[in-house]
Design a protein around this motif. Structure first.
Motif, PDB file in Angstrom:
ATOM      1  N   TYR A  71       4.070   0.346   9.984  1.00  8.64           N
ATOM      2  CA  TYR A  71       3.375   0.534  11.264  1.00  8.64           C
ATOM      3  C   TYR A  71       4.081   1.621  12.065  1.00  8.64           C
ATOM      4  O   TYR A  71       5.303   1.792  11.971  1.00  8.64           O
ATOM      5  CB  TYR A  71       3.379  -0.764  12.087  1.00  8.64           C
ATOM      6  N   ARG A  72       3.319   2.352  12.887  1.00  6.21           N
ATOM      7  CA  ARG A  72       3.961   3.277  13.818  1.00  6.21           C
ATOM      8  C   ARG A  72       4.333   2.506  15.081  1.00  6.21           C
ATOM      9  O   ARG A  72       3.472   1.883  15.713  1.00  6.21           O
ATOM     10  CB  ARG A  72       3.029   4.430  14.180  1.00  6.21           C
ATOM     11  N   GLU A  91       4.662 -13.515  11.725  1.00  2.96           N
ATOM     12  CA  GLU A  91       3.301 -13.670  11.227  1.00  2.96           C
ATOM     13  C   GLU A  91       3.023 -12.696  10.091  1.00  2.96           C
ATOM     14  O   GLU A  91       2.328 -13.017   9.130  1.00  2.96           O
ATOM     15  CB  GLU A  91       2.286 -13.516  12.363  1.00  2.96           C
ATOM     16  N   HIS A  92       3.573 -11.487  10.187  1.00  4.89           N
ATOM     17  CA  HIS A  92       3.427 -10.536   9.087  1.00  4.89           C
ATOM     18  C   HIS A  92       4.118 -11.091   7.838  1.00  4.89           C
ATOM     19  O   HIS A  92       3.560 -11.100   6.740  1.00  4.89           O
ATOM     20  CB  HIS A  92       4.023  -9.176   9.459  1.00  4.89           C
ATOM     21  N   ALA A  93       5.347 -11.575   8.037  1.00  3.62           N
ATOM     22  CA  ALA A  93       6.133 -12.074   6.902  1.00  3.62           C
ATOM     23  C   ALA A  93       5.471 -13.294   6.278  1.00  3.62           C
ATOM     24  O   ALA A  93       5.518 -13.501   5.074  1.00  3.62           O
ATOM     25  CB  ALA A  93       7.544 -12.418   7.365  1.00  3.62           C
ATOM     26  N   ARG A  94       4.810 -14.095   7.094  1.00  7.95           N
ATOM     27  CA  ARG A  94       4.147 -15.299   6.608  1.00  7.95           C
ATOM     28  C   ARG A  94       2.937 -14.931   5.738  1.00  7.95           C
ATOM     29  O   ARG A  94       2.752 -15.463   4.655  1.00  7.95           O
ATOM     30  CB  ARG A  94       3.662 -16.122   7.812  1.00  7.95           C
ATOM     31  N   HIS A  95       2.117 -13.997   6.235  1.00 10.25           N
ATOM     32  CA  HIS A  95       0.845 -13.728   5.560  1.00 10.25           C
ATOM     33  C   HIS A  95       0.950 -12.659   4.495  1.00 10.25           C
ATOM     34  O   HIS A  95       0.255 -12.696   3.499  1.00 10.25           O
ATOM     35  CB  HIS A  95      -0.230 -13.358   6.581  1.00 10.25           C
ATOM     36  N   TYR A 109      11.463  -4.271  11.795  1.00 10.79           N
ATOM     37  CA  TYR A 109      10.708  -4.866  10.685  1.00 10.79           C
ATOM     38  C   TYR A 109       9.323  -4.231  10.562  1.00 10.79           C
ATOM     39  O   TYR A 109       8.888  -3.847   9.473  1.00 10.79           O
ATOM     40  CB  TYR A 109      10.592  -6.378  10.899  1.00 10.79           C
ATOM     41  N   LEU A 110       8.633  -4.107  11.687  1.00  8.97           N
ATOM     42  CA  LEU A 110       7.266  -3.581  11.638  1.00  8.97           C
ATOM     43  C   LEU A 110       7.275  -2.124  11.174  1.00  8.97           C
ATOM     44  O   LEU A 110       6.416  -1.697  10.403  1.00  8.97           O
ATOM     45  CB  LEU A 110       6.589  -3.727  13.004  1.00  8.97           C
TER      46      LEU A 110
END
Ligand SMILES: Cc1ncc(COP(=O)(O)O)c(C=O)c1O
Lengths: 456, 162
Positions: free
Chosen positions: B48-49, B134-138, B42-43
């Motif tokens: 993101y690397r 947290e990424h998906a939330r924000h 996902y990241l």
């Protein structure tokens, strides 16, 4: 760290219930700027590319695939309910019963056992008894008022407790905190049907409930137009405690995915959506979700009026000579008054029953004399609703059987709406007067003759 | 419990997610069914690397795997930990030594000792939270699946956020 996008000052602000009832779940549409929630009346969604499609189906990315499993309009409704209840998320369903069935389905296996209050909506009793019975899930119905009963009904294979915040038809208020404590001491979740309370009057998760289900058909919609349901989960129950292989073990229906380990707090909800909703198929329609959202926007205002009218009417009935007994936990005389104060401080809901003096005939004549109250089998409408169980839903039962169900021949159930309370009381007066007159003639009459009189 | 809440601060989480570019994932597995793989996938998908740190892997998600944080030959912004809680303190030590700016412990990875080491070394610390969630939330699409993101806003969403 570098602060490329400073968070706004109000990031830490906690928004109130009424604000969330209007805003939670919706971010104004990025393409059109539409302020209302758009109705995404679509079955399916075009993928950006093949990799994205694969990622969605593998649950590696949050994406839309097919509206049996998710839909952007339904998602606004789901997040809004989760926000109001304090859950980690929610999943919408085509009806309240579909929601309950899926919430059980996700955690239970053949051979499991459920302990449930016996003061439940009849459809729920039937679902547990017959539908889950067919799937070899056993149950015990208990009197929910005596807390010891919950403990005494436990077996090694008990996997859930189930009860209603406000029970039916006696208005039993469940001691949610006490029941949740017993459930957790035995590593099982407490599921609450909070349809009659709505999150405005009570939020069972604040008292330890793990799962809250609603028939959105009732007060959440509030307009009596749409059938729907919703399940929300707190995300705090440990599904990996060894007792719930259905949630914790690698799933054969999802190429070996272990939902609780992989999605943590969201594991149960993911499984509820990606398996139970996908495979049982009782999805909420986007149009109904839109209507429920309209309902939720005014939930706080409506519930305030519902409980204000209800208390006034309950007090009126309590002082009326034709009324034997009023079972409203918002009254000081109710055996549930102290539980109601604890769990429902804003009001004890808008559905209650009372017993008329006189038998079935009195009840029937009462109903037939009403002008403003709608005679039908539903609750939670803006319109006031009335039903006489002994001549309708429970018509097949004799007086002794009725007593077993907590109903007398003269029991009337009301769902108090949002009309002027004076008008509702004016109409009830007329019904009570009619029931009194017919009652005196009942010495010579059975139901049939009564029917004839009222037709004449 | 209060200790954990201290390491779940919304502003800290947002700052980390917005500023990080390179994320070393300690314990990243090549097994696509492992939680660490879900998060790494996902990241990476969101730009993101990803740097796998796992002596049992050669390569994960197309990136060379290192046996230890100290072997990574370039700077790392975040050290994201998928290991047993008692394995965290030495990882936190290494995170300080390599000059990482945040230590992030995933769900059920709870180490007050590790958190203290990282904090004393000047790192931001997040504990018992999932970086993907947290990424998906924000900034992601978690609201598409009916999850409670806690986001309340009347602002029009930017198309780039989708
Ligand atoms: C308390 C309660 N739970 C569940 C249900 C079932 O909901 P639905 O009719 O939306 O399936 C009802 C409906 O009458 C109800 O009153």
């Amino acid at each position: 760290m570098a602060n490329s996008n400073p968070p706004q000052a109000d990031d830490l602000h906690q928004f109130g219930f009424d604000t969330r009832a209007i805003h939670a779940g919706q971010r104004p549409d990025p393409y059109t700027g539409a302020r209302a929630v758009p109705i995404f009346q679509t079955t399916s969604y075009v993928f950006e590319d093949a990799d994205s499609a694969a990622a969605y189906f593998n649950l590696q990315e949050y994406g839309n695939t097919y509206s049996r499993i998710m839909n952007p309009t339904v998602a606004v409704f789901e997040e809004r309910v989760a926000s109001l209840e304090g859950g980690a998320g929610a999943v919408g369903f085509a009806s309240g019963l579909a929601a309950q069935a899926a919430s059980f389905f996700t955690m239970l296996r053949p051979g499991d056992h459920v302990v449930a209050s016996k003061a439940l909506y009849g459809g729920t009793i039937t679902q547990l008894k017959h539908l889950f019975g067919k799937l070899s899930v056993d149950h015990t119905f208990i009197d929910p008022d005596d807390i010891a009963n919950w403990k005494n009904a436990l077996r090694d294979n008990t996997k859930a407790f189930f009860g209603e915040t406000i029970g039916n038809p006696g208005g039993n208020i469940l001691d949610i905190e006490a029941v949740a404590n017993i459930a957790h001491a035995h590593n099982l979740p407490l599921i609450i049907d909070s349809t009659f309370a709505t999150p405005y009057l009570c939020r069972p998760m604040e008292w330890g409930a793990d799962i809250v289900v609603h028939s959105a058909t009732k007060f959440i919609g509030g307009h009596g137009t749409s059938i729907g349901g919703v399940v929300t989960e707190a995300g705090t129950f440990n599904w990996s405690n060894g007792r719930f292989p259905g949630v914790a073990d690698p799933s054969a229906a999802y190429h070996g995915l272990a939902f609780h380990e992989t999605f943590g707090v969201y594991g149960y909800l993911m499984k509820l959506r990606a398996e139970s909703l996908r495979d049982l198929g009782g999805a909420m329609s986007p149009f109904n979700a839109f209507l429920f959202l309209l309902g939720l926007e005014t939930l706080p205002l409506r519930m305030e009026r519902h409980v204000k009218n209800t208390l006034e009417i309950a007090q009126f009935l309590e002082n009326h000579p034709m009324v034997e007994r009023v079972k409203y936990s918002g009254l000081e005389s109710s055996p549930y008054a102290s539980l109601a104060k604890k769990y429902l401080p804003r009001g004890a809901g808008a559905v209650f029953s009372f017993d008329l003096k006189g038998g079935r005939g009195a009840g029937k004549n009462f109903i037939e004399a009403l002008n403003l109250w709608s005679h039908l089998a539903n609750v939670g409408d803006a319109k006031s609703l009335v039903i006489h169980p002994a001549s309708t839903t429970h018509r097949q039962l004799n007086d002794a059987e009725l007593a077993g169900a907590g109903i007398t021949p003269g029991t009337i159930r009301l769902s108090v709406g949002l009309e002027n309370a004076e008008d509702l009381i004016w109409d009830l007066e007329r019904g009570l007067r009619a029931s009194a007159v017919r009652e005196s003639s009942r010495i010579y009459a059975n139901d049939k003759i009564n029917e004839k009189i009222s037709e004449d | 419990m209060n200790d954990i809440l201290e390491y779940q601060d919304t502003q800290t989480i947002r700052e980390i997610l917005l500023s990080a570019r390179t994320i070393a994932i300690v314990g990243l597995s090549s097994n696509v069914l492992r939680p660490s793989h879900f998060v790494g996938f996902y990241l990476q998908r969101h730009g993101y690397r990803i740097v796998p740190v796992n002596p049992r892997e050669k390569e994960v998600l197309g990136e060379k795997s290192y046996a230890a944080l100290s072997e990574i030959p370039f700077p790392v912004d975040v050290v994201d930990v998928f290991r047993a809680s008692n394995a965290v303190p030495p990882i936190a030590d290494e995170a300080v030594q390599i000059g990482a700016r945040a230590l992030w412990m995933q769900y059920y990875v709870i180490s007050n000792e590790g958190a203290a080491i990282a904090r004393n070394g000047g790192l931001h610390v997040v504990m018992d939270r999932c970086m993907k969630v947290e990424h998906a939330r924000h900034m992601g699409r978690m609201h598409w699946l009916g999850f409670n993101t806690g986001v309340i806003t009347a602002r029009r969403l930017k198309i780039s956020n989708q």
